[in-house]
Write a protein that holds these residues in place. Structure first.
Motif, PDB file in Angstrom:
ATOM      1  N   UNK A 108       0.771  -1.148   0.022  1.00  0.00           N
ATOM      2  CA  UNK A 108       0.006   0.159   0.016  1.00  0.00           C
ATOM      3  C   UNK A 108       0.847   1.395  -0.111  1.00  0.00           C
ATOM      4  N   UNK A 109       1.595   1.549  -1.135  1.00  0.00           N
ATOM      5  CA  UNK A 109       2.452   2.759  -1.160  1.00  0.00           C
ATOM      6  C   UNK A 109       1.288   4.039  -1.344  1.00  0.00           C
ATOM      7  N   UNK A 110       0.055   3.589  -1.790  1.00  0.00           N
ATOM      8  CA  UNK A 110      -1.029   4.695  -1.927  1.00  0.00           C
ATOM      9  C   UNK A 110      -1.164   5.341  -0.601  1.00  0.00           C
ATOM     10  N   UNK A 111      -1.152   4.278   0.573  1.00  0.00           N
ATOM     11  CA  UNK A 111      -1.375   4.759   2.022  1.00  0.00           C
ATOM     12  C   UNK A 111      -0.358   5.772   2.343  1.00  0.00           C
ATOM     13  N   UNK A 112       1.143   5.520   1.979  1.00  0.00           N
ATOM     14  CA  UNK A 112       2.157   6.415   2.311  1.00  0.00           C
ATOM     15  C   UNK A 112       1.927   7.764   1.804  1.00  0.00           C
ATOM     16  N   UNK A 113       1.609   8.013   0.726  1.00  0.00           N
ATOM     17  CA  UNK A 113       1.340   9.120   0.042  1.00  0.00           C
ATOM     18  C   UNK A 113       0.137   9.765   0.273  1.00  0.00           C
ATOM     19  N   UNK A 114      -0.789   9.225   0.948  1.00  0.00           N
ATOM     20  CA  UNK A 114      -2.137   9.882   1.305  1.00  0.00           C
ATOM     21  C   UNK A 114      -2.043  11.215   1.901  1.00  0.00           C
ATOM     22  N   UNK A 115      -2.464  12.438   1.297  1.00  0.00           N
ATOM     23  CA  UNK A 115      -2.396  13.514   1.936  1.00  0.00           C
ATOM     24  C   UNK A 115      -3.065  13.611   3.434  1.00  0.00           C
ATOM     25  N   UNK A 116      -3.979  13.038   3.857  1.00  0.00           N
ATOM     26  CA  UNK A 116      -4.249  12.805   5.474  1.00  0.00           C
ATOM     27  C   UNK A 116      -2.920  12.402   6.202  1.00  0.00           C
ATOM     28  N   UNK A 117      -2.143  11.585   5.425  1.00  0.00           N
ATOM     29  CA  UNK A 117      -0.865  11.074   6.419  1.00  0.00           C
ATOM     30  C   UNK A 117      -0.123  12.039   6.635  1.00  0.00           C
ATOM     31  N   UNK A 118       0.088  13.282   5.944  1.00  0.00           N
ATOM     32  CA  UNK A 118       0.796  14.439   6.387  1.00  0.00           C
ATOM     33  C   UNK A 118       1.004  14.534   7.990  1.00  0.00           C
ATOM     34  N   UNK A 331       7.999   8.764  11.109  1.00  0.00           N
ATOM     35  CA  UNK A 331       9.172   8.996  10.093  1.00  0.00           C
ATOM     36  C   UNK A 331      10.252  10.032  10.338  1.00  0.00           C
ATOM     37  N   UNK A 332      11.587   9.543   9.782  1.00  0.00           N
ATOM     38  CA  UNK A 332      12.550  10.431  10.040  1.00  0.00           C
ATOM     39  C   UNK A 332      12.566  11.588   9.249  1.00  0.00           C
ATOM     40  N   UNK A 333      13.375  12.506   9.495  1.00  0.00           N
ATOM     41  CA  UNK A 333      13.312  13.817   8.875  1.00  0.00           C
ATOM     42  C   UNK A 333      13.709  13.550   7.323  1.00  0.00           C
ATOM     43  N   UNK A 334      14.627  12.270   7.072  1.00  0.00           N
ATOM     44  CA  UNK A 334      15.097  12.081   5.596  1.00  0.00           C
ATOM     45  C   UNK A 334      14.077  11.137   4.986  1.00  0.00           C
ATOM     46  N   UNK A 335      13.045  11.004   5.534  1.00  0.00           N
ATOM     47  CA  UNK A 335      11.872  10.023   4.848  1.00  0.00           C
ATOM     48  C   UNK A 335      10.593  10.783   4.836  1.00  0.00           C
ATOM     49  N   UNK A 336      10.774  12.160   4.284  1.00  0.00           N
ATOM     50  CA  UNK A 336       9.658  12.826   4.169  1.00  0.00           C
ATOM     51  C   UNK A 336       8.338  12.420   3.354  1.00  0.00           C
ATOM     52  N   UNK A 337       7.026  12.904   3.751  1.00  0.00           N
ATOM     53  CA  UNK A 337       5.940  12.644   2.788  1.00  0.00           C
ATOM     54  C   UNK A 337       6.318  13.323   1.637  1.00  0.00           C
TER      55      UNK A 337
END
Length: 492
Positions: A108-118, A331-337
């Motif tokens: 589910x990479x879709x969920x990783x890039x979901x805008x709500x997930x910010x 998330x680490x700072x080097x793994x941003x949305x």
């Protein structure tokens, strides 16, 4: 957008799971179905954002961001919220041939890039996707739809994993006569034998295969290219060939004691287990964890599936080695949305191990130095050392052994789950395919190999990857193959 404030009002929920300890007594799927009411609420959490990143489908900083199938996620989320399930199914099937597979096993990479997930937990996209397709089958909305007209063109598809099945499905829709060749005894590739039953019940795979048969696709099992039929025979008999044989050359361990018995590849272990489960006449699996101390080398999903399988075979203990440190809780700072979130999770197998043995089976930042066998040559223990992951001035990471951290682990079964190097050499050599480190050469978006009329898609071209990339490439290769055969194409 049915509920403008849904993502504010409602919390993320995902389907509940069966009790981790009790489900070790069977091989059924571990998740329980969601109620329609809860699914509608989860659909309401979708923001219908102006630029939805959930279906971007790109490689971003070494990982997949968004859905490579470009699923129309905001559309079917809204339709589910409104209770318009049949329309949601139609939108889902426009881009995804097999949502019943991706809804169960895709990361589910879709969920990783979901805008709500910010700022908040992502929309439960994967759960909604599975529910739509499962309801479609339950309601009888999914029926065979063979093409009305046939072109007379014949296409051979080699391999029946997600890339091969998607390619065959698309080419059949275009009206071509498609034959799928599979070297194993059942259709499905890794869907059948590489993913255990508790994640993907095989009746789900067989249901789809039976549907494809009714739509006119021919399946040939127990047939290996280069052994039972030659590449030149396929080229002579068919107007085009699409190779979707996957990346099945498993990576090996080059360490002292590797020749000991009791050390097996993960995929062989999982395959044996599933074959024994599906065919009572097959008998007990030749590789069993029963009563043994099991060590799984490799920290990925395949390794987790080995843990879950060993637990069901009543192992005495199970440990999984990974070379990387434990992932952070956020998330680490080097793994941003909108990158794929590399954060700590407790997969189904690890919940089961905790329930059985009282601890997470994973051991982090560890390297196996040697394998020691007994007088009969059977593995009896592994010697390891802890490692430290260090980032150099150039930004690259290296691993450094920590002196004094050596340990000895008892083991009577060791499973190697460190990934796949590429396509098996004998197929590449037999067919005369140009390749780069066992990945067959073909341009993305074109998929033509160095052989006339021969295309390649999926892991065989891009290397070990996600199921959504396999389906994506299978669809695209079908489009290019159709264009080659007809001079034009109406396939997406």
């Amino acid at each position: 957008m049915g509920k403008p404030t849904g993502f504010i009002e409602y919390e993320r929920e995902v389907p509940k799971e069966r009790d981790p300890l009790s489900r070790l007594n069977d091989w059924g799927e571990y998740q329980l179905p969601f109620s329609e009411e809860k699914l509608q609420i989860q659909g309401a959490r979708c923001m219908d954002c102006g630029t939805p990143f959930c279906h971007t489908g790109i490689d971003l900083n070494g990982s997949t961001s968004g859905c490579p199938l470009y699923n129309l996620i905001p559309e079917w989320n809204d339709l589910v919220y409104r209770g318009r399930w049949k329309e949601a199914l139609e939108r889902l099937l426009k881009t995804n041939n097999f949502p019943e597979f991706t809804g169960r096993v895709c990361p589910a990479p879709c969920e990783g890039s979901c805008t709500v997930a910010i700022h908040d937990p992502a929309v439960a996209i994967k759960s909604i996707e599975q529910a739509i397709i499962d309801k479609g089958f339950a309601e009888g909305w999914i029926v065979p739809r063979p093409p009305k007209n046939r072109t007379g063109k014949k296409v051979a598809v080699v391999g029946s994993g997600p890339a091969g099945l998607a390619c065959a499905d698309q080419l059949n829709k275009a009206g071509h006569l498609v034959t799928v060749f599979e070297r194993d005894d059942r259709i499905g590739g890794l869907l059948m034998y590489g993913i255990p039953n508790m994640k993907l019940e095989k009746k789900v795979v067989e249901r789809r295969v039976n549907l494809l048969k009714l739509e006119g696709i021919t399946f040939v099992t127990n047939t290996e290219i280069g052994k039972d039929v030659t590449m030149s025979q396929l080229q002579a008999e068919f107007d085009a060939v699409v190779l979707c044989a996957g990346a099945q050359k498993q990576r090996n361990l080059d360490i002292e004691g590797r020749e000991s018995t009791g050390i097996e590849y993960a995929m062989k272990y999982l395959t044996e287990s599933t074959k024994s489960l599906l065919d009572p006449q097959y008998g007990e699996p030749t590789i069993s964890a029963e009563g043994k101390d099991v060590i799984v080398i490799g920290g990925g999903d395949t390794g987790a599936d080995c843990v879950a399988t060993a637990l069901r075979q009543k192992c005495r203990s199970v440990v999984q080695f990974g070379k990387h440190p434990r992932l952070p809780d956020v998330r680490n700072i080097d793994n941003p949305w909108p990158e794929y979130p590399y954060v700590f999770t407790l997969d189904y197998a690890y919940k089961e191990a905790e329930a059985r043995f009282g601890r997470d089976p994973r051991q982090y930042s560890i390297a196996t130095k040697k394998i020691v066998s007994d007088e009969q040559g059977h593995v009896k223990e592994l010697h390891t050392i802890d490692m430290e992951k260090i980032r150099g001035e150039d930004g690259r990471y290296t691993f450094r052994e920590i002196p004094g951290s050596e340990r000895v682990w008892p083991a009577q079964l060791v499973l190697i789950a460190i990934g796949f190097a590429g396509t098996e050499e004998r197929l590449i050599s037999h067919a005369g395919l140009e390749h780069n480190n066992l990945k067959v050469k073909a341009a993305y978006g074109d998929y033509r190999t160095n052989l006339e009329g021969v295309f390649v898609a999926g892991d065989m071209r891009r290397g070990q990857s996600l199921i959504v990339w396999a389906i994506h490439e299978g669809r695209e290769a079908a489009r290019e193959c159709d264009k080659y055969l007809m001079g034009y194409t109406n396939l997406p």
